[in-house]
Scaffold this motif. Structure first.
Motif, PDB file in Angstrom:
ATOM      1  N   GLY A 183       0.786  -1.227   0.000  1.00  0.00           N
ATOM      2  CA  GLY A 183       0.000   0.000   0.000  1.00  0.00           C
ATOM      3  C   GLY A 183       0.817   1.275   0.000  1.00  0.00           C
ATOM      4  O   GLY A 183       0.266   2.374  -0.143  1.00  0.00           O
ATOM      5  N   GLN A 184       2.126   1.142   0.137  1.00  0.00           N
ATOM      6  CA  GLN A 184       2.988   2.310   0.139  1.00  0.00           C
ATOM      7  C   GLN A 184       3.258   2.774  -1.294  1.00  0.00           C
ATOM      8  O   GLN A 184       3.226   1.985  -2.241  1.00  0.00           O
ATOM      9  CB  GLN A 184       4.317   1.986   0.830  1.00  0.00           C
ATOM     10  N   ALA A 185       3.528   4.059  -1.440  1.00  0.00           N
ATOM     11  CA  ALA A 185       3.828   4.614  -2.765  1.00  0.00           C
ATOM     12  C   ALA A 185       5.322   4.535  -3.033  1.00  0.00           C
ATOM     13  O   ALA A 185       6.143   4.750  -2.135  1.00  0.00           O
ATOM     14  CB  ALA A 185       3.375   6.069  -2.839  1.00  0.00           C
ATOM     15  N   ALA A 186       5.663   4.227  -4.282  1.00  0.00           N
ATOM     16  CA  ALA A 186       7.067   4.140  -4.685  1.00  0.00           C
ATOM     17  C   ALA A 186       7.270   4.958  -5.948  1.00  0.00           C
ATOM     18  O   ALA A 186       6.471   4.884  -6.896  1.00  0.00           O
ATOM     19  CB  ALA A 186       7.462   2.687  -4.919  1.00  0.00           C
ATOM     20  N   ALA A 187       8.331   5.757  -5.985  1.00  0.00           N
ATOM     21  CA  ALA A 187       8.637   6.586  -7.150  1.00  0.00           C
ATOM     22  C   ALA A 187       9.087   5.718  -8.313  1.00  0.00           C
ATOM     23  O   ALA A 187       9.763   4.702  -8.124  1.00  0.00           O
ATOM     24  CB  ALA A 187       9.714   7.599  -6.799  1.00  0.00           C
ATOM     25  N   ILE A 188       8.715   6.131  -9.541  1.00  0.00           N
ATOM     26  CA  ILE A 188       9.063   5.358 -10.733  1.00  0.00           C
ATOM     27  C   ILE A 188      10.139   6.062 -11.561  1.00  0.00           C
ATOM     28  O   ILE A 188      11.193   5.506 -11.827  1.00  0.00           O
ATOM     29  CB  ILE A 188       7.815   5.113 -11.606  1.00  0.00           C
ATOM     30  N   ASN A 189       9.869   7.293 -11.979  1.00  0.00           N
ATOM     31  CA  ASN A 189      10.774   7.955 -12.920  1.00  0.00           C
ATOM     32  C   ASN A 189      11.594   9.066 -12.270  1.00  0.00           C
ATOM     33  O   ASN A 189      12.075   9.966 -12.939  1.00  0.00           O
ATOM     34  CB  ASN A 189       9.990   8.511 -14.109  1.00  0.00           C
ATOM     35  N   HIS A 190      11.730   9.001 -10.933  1.00  0.00           N
ATOM     36  CA  HIS A 190      12.490  10.035 -10.233  1.00  0.00           C
ATOM     37  C   HIS A 190      12.887   9.532  -8.849  1.00  0.00           C
ATOM     38  O   HIS A 190      12.387   8.493  -8.388  1.00  0.00           O
ATOM     39  CB  HIS A 190      11.651  11.306 -10.085  1.00  0.00           C
ATOM     40  N   ASP A 191      13.801  10.248  -8.229  1.00  0.00           N
ATOM     41  CA  ASP A 191      14.160   9.960  -6.840  1.00  0.00           C
ATOM     42  C   ASP A 191      13.286  10.821  -5.941  1.00  0.00           C
ATOM     43  O   ASP A 191      13.272  12.054  -6.060  1.00  0.00           O
ATOM     44  CB  ASP A 191      15.639  10.287  -6.586  1.00  0.00           C
ATOM     45  N   ALA A 192      12.574  10.182  -5.030  1.00  0.00           N
ATOM     46  CA  ALA A 192      11.639  10.914  -4.178  1.00  0.00           C
ATOM     47  C   ALA A 192      12.338  11.952  -3.304  1.00  0.00           C
ATOM     48  O   ALA A 192      11.725  12.953  -2.910  1.00  0.00           O
ATOM     49  CB  ALA A 192      10.852   9.938  -3.320  1.00  0.00           C
ATOM     50  N   ASP A 193      13.609  11.731  -3.012  1.00  0.00           N
ATOM     51  CA  ASP A 193      14.324  12.672  -2.144  1.00  0.00           C
ATOM     52  C   ASP A 193      15.040  13.772  -2.916  1.00  0.00           C
ATOM     53  O   ASP A 193      15.788  14.559  -2.334  1.00  0.00           O
ATOM     54  CB  ASP A 193      15.330  11.919  -1.261  1.00  0.00           C
TER      55      ASP A 193
END
Length: 381
Positions: A148-158
């Motif tokens: 259920g957690q969100a994960a970045a695909i085309n970028h670094d979330a930080d």
């Protein structure tokens, strides 16, 4: 090098019933696709693959050649690839040796013909084996993980760089794909060999899969329709809400007064001088309708409940083809007449259902120069 546009358009659709025949900008979706393909340079033949008689009739009237698709290739689980392969086989049996395929989807109502032509040119020149339509995007994409957690695909979330510091990505629109027929047969799918992107405007990327998307497409059609001349040979208009702003002043004796545009009067005069037949068709029986028609020196049929039949009769009496008539309306009682003419036109402030049915939506409102605007489109220059 023979290039054929193939448009699969089956009759069944669950989310939007009879989807390929639904209208955007007053034109059925399948006819819009045929017109987009026909307007693109480098395409020699436009083919619609269908299992449906009405779709076949509409597509043929728009200029397409029809390939009848068998039932086993027309169900919900049938792939577009199977329809294309079947069409290629049928064309081969009729002596058409297809070398380049332009696969168009009728559910994309805004296929840019210039971008399609560029894609065809790339494949025909041997610069690419497969080309697809896409628009540039700088969006940050995410996926939802199993927990259920969100994960970045085309970028670094930080790390959130500015737009100008990011590399763009391209989102496939589904509007069209162009590829060599031989490569398609070998691979069995539309992406093979050297794949290139045909960039299209983001606003044109909508695909119709539900009623809400259909409503959005109809609104976009009114905003982005080109201001081409309207090649009508006759003009028919409603009265209230077209020649007037749809309001009335009533005096103590019950007499009505309406507001009209002098611009419209000049437009009607220009139409009359050009010898273009005109008719005012109104459900109203108020003397003001007749008075305005007499002032404009235009024939009028008022107190008409069945506008469709009245229009059919007037066209027959004057030797006019319904396909050559522009009908200008504003409200739902105009819909039956609008559906039978070649050029259904709506004033800018028309009822939403009228705008949805219109092939052309004017920029001017009723009583504010809408009739003049239509006349200038019928008499360009």
């Amino acid at each position: 090098m023979t290039t054929v546009a193939i448009i699969p358009a089956r009759g069944g659709s669950k989310q939007v019933p009879r989807k390929n025949l639904r209208r955007v900008g007053g034109v059925p979706l399948v006819a819009r696709a045929v017109q987009a393909a026909a307007a693109a340079g480098g395409i020699d033949l436009v083919v619609v693959s269908t299992d449906d008689d009405e779709i076949a009739e509409v597509a043929r009237a728009a200029g397409a050649t029809i390939v009848r698709r068998p039932a086993e290739l027309s169900g919900d689980t049938a792939s577009s690839e199977s329809a294309i392969l079947h069409a290629l086989d049928e064309l081969g049996r009729s002596g058409v040796d297809v070398e380049v395929v332009a696969f168009l989807q009728a559910t994309s109502p805004f296929i840019p013909s210039d971008a399609l032509a560029d894609a065809v040119a790339l494949v025909r020149a041997g610069a690419a084996d497969s080309v697809f339509s896409a628009h540039e995007t700088y969006g940050f994409l995410w996926r939802r993980a199993r927990d259920g957690q969100a994960a970045a695909i085309n970028h670094d979330a930080d790390h959130r760089p500015r737009r100008q510091d990011r590399e763009p990505h391209y989102l496939e629109t589904g509007a069209f794909y162009v590829f060599t027929a031989a490569g398609f047969r070998r691979s069995g799918h539309r992406f093979f060999g050297r794949v290139a992107i045909a960039e299209v405007p983001e606003w044109s990327a909508i695909e119709i899969d539900d009623e809400q998307q259909l409503a959005i497409a109809r609104a976009l059609a009114a905003l982005h329709q080109p201001r081409h001349p309207i090649p009508a040979r006759a003009v028919v208009t409603d009265f209230d809400g077209v020649h007037t702003d749809d309001t009335a002043l009533i005096d103590a004796d019950g007499r009505e007064r309406v507001r009209v545009s002098r611009e419209d009067g000049m437009g009607v005069s220009l139409l009359r001088r050009a010898g273009v037949p005109m008719l005012i068709l109104s459900t109203e029986v108020n003397p003001v309708v007749r008075a305005r028609a007499d002032k404009l020196r235009v024939p009028v049929l008022h107190g008409i409940e069945d506008k469709e039949q009245a229009l059919r009769g007037w066209a027959a009496e004057n030797g006019l083809d319904l396909a050559d008539i522009a009908y200008l309306g504003n409200d739902v009682n105009d819909l039956p007449a609008m559906r039978i003419v070649g050029w259904p036109v709506a004033v800018a402030d028309a009822h939403p259902r009228v705008i949805a049915a219109a092939r052309v939506v004017l920029t001017r409102s009723g009583g504010d120069g809408a009739v003049r605007e239509l006349v200038e489109r019928v008499l360009p220059g």
